[in-house]
Design a protein around this motif. Structure first.
Motif, short mmCIF file in Angstrom:
data_model
loop_
_atom_site.label_atom_id
_atom_site.label_comp_id
_atom_site.label_asym_id
_atom_site.label_seq_id
_atom_site.Cartn_x
_atom_site.Cartn_y
_atom_site.Cartn_z
N VAL A 1 54.83 38.35 35.32
CA VAL A 1 53.58 37.85 35.88
C VAL A 1 52.86 38.99 36.59
CG1 VAL A 1 52.53 36.21 37.47
CG2 VAL A 1 54.59 35.58 36.24
N THR A 2 51.58 39.15 36.27
CA THR A 2 50.73 40.07 37.03
C THR A 2 49.53 39.28 37.53
OG1 THR A 2 49.60 40.80 35.03
CG2 THR A 2 51.43 42.15 35.78
N VAL A 3 49.14 39.59 38.75
CA VAL A 3 48.02 38.90 39.38
C VAL A 3 46.82 39.85 39.39
CG1 VAL A 3 47.19 37.79 41.48
CG2 VAL A 3 49.61 37.62 40.85
N HIS A 4 45.69 39.34 38.93
CA HIS A 4 44.45 40.12 38.92
C HIS A 4 43.40 39.35 39.70
CE1 HIS A 4 45.81 43.02 35.89
NE2 HIS A 4 46.48 41.98 35.39
N MET A 5 42.55 40.08 40.37
CA MET A 5 41.45 39.48 41.10
C MET A 5 40.16 39.69 40.29
SD MET A 5 43.08 38.31 43.64
CE MET A 5 41.87 37.79 44.82
N LEU A 6 39.47 38.60 39.99
CA LEU A 6 38.22 38.67 39.24
C LEU A 6 37.10 38.08 40.07
CD1 LEU A 6 39.38 37.51 35.70
CD2 LEU A 6 39.09 39.83 36.54
N GLU A 7 35.91 38.59 39.87
CA GLU A 7 34.74 38.08 40.58
C GLU A 7 34.10 36.99 39.72
OE1 GLU A 7 30.58 39.99 41.86
OE2 GLU A 7 32.34 41.02 42.69
#
Length: 64
Positions: free
Chosen positions: A38-44
């Protein structure tokens, strides 16, 4: 729901999950038990707020 996705998902396949933070935190805790990376990414988003998006990849495993 994760069990069904795990059965459908091919080995080394990806699933992208975007949901509320409390749901994503539960998935982050449970995914390694299904042998997912699992990788967490922050998107706008459209409202210029940041949302968490999870990229999960099903690991290759073998019984030895």
């Amino acid at each position: 729901m994760l069990i069904i996705v795990c059965q459908i998902l091919n080995i080394q396949g990806f699933v992208i999950i975007r949901d509320e933070n409390h749901t994503l935190s539960r998935i982050i805790d449970l995914a390694p038990k299904f042998l997912w990376d699992v990788t967490v990414h922050m998107l706008e988003n459209e409202e210029s707020r940041t949302d968490q998006v999870l990229f999960c990849r099903k690991k290759f495993w073998a019984i030895v």
